[in-house]
Design an enzyme around this catalytic site. Structure first.
Site, PDB file in Angstrom:
ATOM      1  N   GLY A 272       0.555  -1.152   0.177  1.00 15.36           N
ATOM      2  CA  GLY A 272       0.221  -0.132   0.046  1.00 15.36           C
ATOM      3  C   GLY A 272       1.134   1.110   0.065  1.00 15.36           C
TER       4      GLY A 272
ATOM      5  N   TYR B  44     -15.215   2.272   9.281  1.00 16.12           N
ATOM      6  CA  TYR B  44     -13.467   2.180   9.401  1.00 16.12           C
ATOM      7  C   TYR B  44     -13.194   2.788  10.510  1.00 16.12           C
ATOM      8  CZ  TYR B  44      -9.146   3.709   7.820  1.00 16.12           C
ATOM      9  OH  TYR B  44      -7.615   4.115   7.785  1.00 16.12           O
TER      10      TYR B  44
ATOM     11  N   LEU C  65      -3.547  11.634   3.577  1.00 17.68           N
ATOM     12  CA  LEU C  65      -2.057  11.358   2.860  1.00 17.68           C
ATOM     13  C   LEU C  65      -2.106  11.271   1.375  1.00 17.68           C
ATOM     14  CD1 LEU C  65      -1.280   8.210   5.132  1.00 17.68           C
ATOM     15  CD2 LEU C  65      -0.294  10.525   5.341  1.00 17.68           C
TER      16      LEU C  65
ATOM     17  N   HIS D  66      -9.417   8.750  -2.697  1.00 12.97           N
ATOM     18  CA  HIS D  66      -9.363   9.997  -1.719  1.00 12.97           C
ATOM     19  C   HIS D  66      -9.369  10.929  -2.872  1.00 12.97           C
ATOM     20  CE1 HIS D  66      -8.325   7.551   1.647  1.00 12.97           C
ATOM     21  NE2 HIS D  66      -9.266   8.255   2.198  1.00 12.97           N
TER      22      HIS D  66
ATOM     23  N   TRP E 244     -16.494  16.724  -6.620  1.00  6.86           N
ATOM     24  CA  TRP E 244     -17.760  16.451  -5.698  1.00  6.86           C
ATOM     25  C   TRP E 244     -17.898  17.654  -4.526  1.00  6.86           C
ATOM     26  CZ3 TRP E 244     -16.697  10.707  -4.181  1.00  6.86           C
ATOM     27  CH2 TRP E 244     -16.806   9.867  -5.425  1.00  6.86           C
TER      28      TRP E 244
HETATM   29  P1  GDP Z   1     -12.989  12.526   3.610  1.00  4.75           P
HETATM   30  O1  GDP Z   1     -11.553  13.376   3.517  1.00  4.75           O
HETATM   31  O2  GDP Z   1     -12.833  11.283   4.319  1.00  4.75           O
HETATM   32  O3  GDP Z   1     -14.071  13.122   3.505  1.00  4.75           O
HETATM   33  O4  GDP Z   1     -12.715  11.753   1.867  1.00  4.75           O
HETATM   34  P2  GDP Z   1     -12.225  12.282   0.514  1.00  4.75           P
HETATM   35  O5  GDP Z   1     -10.763  12.528   0.383  1.00  4.75           O
HETATM   36  O6  GDP Z   1     -12.829  11.271  -0.424  1.00  4.75           O
HETATM   37  O7  GDP Z   1     -12.939  13.339   0.272  1.00  4.75           O
HETATM   38  C1  GDP Z   1     -12.613  14.880   0.757  1.00  4.75           C
HETATM   39  C2  GDP Z   1     -13.352  16.086   0.326  1.00  4.75           C
HETATM   40  O8  GDP Z   1     -13.210  16.199  -1.276  1.00  4.75           O
HETATM   41  C3  GDP Z   1     -14.920  15.749   0.278  1.00  4.75           C
HETATM   42  O9  GDP Z   1     -15.619  17.100   0.731  1.00  4.75           O
HETATM   43  C4  GDP Z   1     -15.568  15.554  -0.990  1.00  4.75           C
HETATM   44  O10 GDP Z   1     -16.809  16.093  -1.524  1.00  4.75           O
HETATM   45  C5  GDP Z   1     -14.372  16.281  -1.810  1.00  4.75           C
HETATM   46  N1  GDP Z   1     -14.212  15.858  -3.347  1.00  4.75           N
HETATM   47  C6  GDP Z   1     -14.324  16.836  -4.414  1.00  4.75           C
HETATM   48  N2  GDP Z   1     -14.258  16.295  -5.567  1.00  4.75           N
HETATM   49  C7  GDP Z   1     -13.998  14.710  -5.127  1.00  4.75           C
HETATM   50  C8  GDP Z   1     -13.778  13.744  -5.914  1.00  4.75           C
HETATM   51  O11 GDP Z   1     -13.519  13.736  -7.006  1.00  4.75           O
HETATM   52  N3  GDP Z   1     -13.465  12.631  -5.206  1.00  4.75           N
HETATM   53  C9  GDP Z   1     -13.309  12.437  -3.922  1.00  4.75           C
HETATM   54  N4  GDP Z   1     -13.124  11.135  -3.128  1.00  4.75           N
HETATM   55  N5  GDP Z   1     -13.676  13.596  -3.170  1.00  4.75           N
HETATM   56  C10 GDP Z   1     -14.012  14.887  -3.552  1.00  4.75           C
END
Ligand code: GDP
Length: 408
Positions: free
Chosen positions: A107, A230, A260, A273, A296
């Protein structure tokens, strides 16, 4: 001073259960018990025999024979021979000759730990692929520890994923991570692994934790729903380490990294992520001359990012400490909004597409910045800032893609 230190130190070695004394050695041999007279087996320890009467955990009363002298209590002993008392802790700190098991070495985090260990001269590393050892299989894990007898274990194996993956499969994230955590930590304790570092994540903290989030916020209120499974599994793992340390004196401790990124990340669009996903989306749009990139949520949540090589350096730093805290946050201490991050990634890739925000997707927790004062006070700080780390990561993404090695 001597009094406190001796108590801390001795606590790891002796425990009183119903007026009998159990000796938990830092290696796998339990030497003897019952008659209060044991041979000392560890290399590097100068005294050979000790006699013990004990009352309760950590309050050793007894006699220690060290060289020609005889001490009548741990306190006296500690004050006369503090270097010897320190020896116990030193034995528990990771040393170059130690056999080190890195769980999850394929990983992003595990591979960064292996790189950092080798660079620092720790070359006796044991790894197993998922096909060779299923960490969810309790018996297989036990047999592995018994056969390999590592001195140190770094538990970087987990089912991980971004907000999409977690919120769609909380049950699987709970089940798999719980089994991995319990098997790897309990199995290590049973096999006499002297030192263990368990990796969690700052998403184990309550959704509405004070910001920046201090270690003390753990279990003070409700978790974030999108990654509750998780988080619960990781909390079990770190609590198991804490209990084993308290009950058996094993120096098993945990580290909570913030978000990370770095080489070997998972670039899956739906399950990854935010940072690697953005790199992939902007790179795909750049190379395909696409006009629009859809991201998103609202773009307003705040997140902190740390390069995985910085995390690996923190792992080594803590493992080489004699007496690390049970739980330590590791982060950059700097946060950006998701919108700012998007602009930075867009700039680092050289993409010119327009950004659209899909508000039907979840934002997740509004802010997640960890309080890094503890690890900084211990003497560690990160070296890689987000802008240069991003440039490196985009280059590595391109190399991984070109070589057909991209994890998606
Ligand atoms: P978190 O930190 O556990 O919430 O997980 P993430 O890293 O998946 O997402 C972090 C933030 O990025 C959240 O507010 C998502 O809505 C935003 N985000 C924006 N665009 C994206 C995308 O394309 N993928 C993901 N995973 N998150 C996104």
């Amino acid at each position: 001073m001597a009094d406190n230190r001796s108590r801390l130190t001795w606590k790891g070695l002796f425990r009183d259960v119903d007026n009998t004394v159990n000796f938990y050695s830092t290696r796998d041999e339990v030497v003897a018990n019952g008659d209060g007279r044991w041979k000392w087996p560890l290399a590097g320890w100068k005294f050979s025999t000790y006699y013990i009467k004990t009352d309760v955990v950590g309050h050793l009363q007894g006699e220690v024979v060290y060289g020609p002298r005889r001490y009548t209590s741990a306190e006296t002993f500690a004050s006369h021979a503090p270097h010897v008392v320190r020896n116990y802790d030193t034995i528990c700190a990771m040393r170059p000759e130690d056999r080190i098991f890195v769980a999850g070495h394929r990983g992003m985090v595990g591979s960064a730990c292996v790189r950092a260990l080798k660079a620092a001269g720790f070359n006796n590393i044991v790894t197993r692929t998922h096909a060779e050892l299923d960490l969810m299989d309790q018996r297989a894990v036990r047999e592995f520890y018994e056969a390999e007898k590592p001195d140190v274990a770094i538990i970087a194996a987990a089912r991980v994923g971004g907000i999409g993956a977690n919120s769609a499969a909380n049950s699987r994230f709970l089940y798999e991570n719980e089994l991995i955590a319990l098997n790897t930590v309990w199995g290590a304790a049973e096999a006499g692994v002297k030192r263990l570092l368990f990796l969690g994540s700052t998403c184990i903290y309550p959704r509405m934790a004070p910001q920046p989030i201090p270690e003390s916020a753990l279990l003070t209120s409700e978790l974030e729903k999108t990654n509750e499974g998780y988080a619960l599994a990781k909390i079990s793992g770190l609590k198991l380490c804490e209990f084993l340390r308290r009950e058996r004196g094993l120096v098993y401790h945990s580290l909570m990294p913030t978000n990370l990124y770095g080489p070997g990340d998972n670039y899956d669009i739906e399950h990854g992520h935010v940072l690697p996903t953005m790199i992939r989306k902007f790179e795909t749009a750049r190379t395909g001359n696409e006009q629009k990139v859809t991201l998103w949520g609202s773009g307003s949540p705040l997140r902190e990012f740390l390069h995985v090589d910085d995390l690996a350096s923190a792992c080594l730093f803590l493992l080489q400490m004699e007496n690390p805290p049970d739980l330590v946050n590791v982060g950059s201490g700097r946060e950006v909004t998701i919108r700012q991050l998007a602009e930075m990634v867009k700039g680092a890739t050289g993409c010119r597409a327009f950004i659209e925000w899909d508000r039907t997707k979840p934002d997740g927790t509004p802010r997640k910045l960890c309080d890094t004062r503890l690890i900084r006070s211990l003497g560690w700080s990160p070296k890689i800032d987000l802008a240069s780390g991003l440039r490196r990561t985009v280059d590595e993404y391109r190399a991984e893609l070109a070589a057909g090695r991209l994890r998606v």
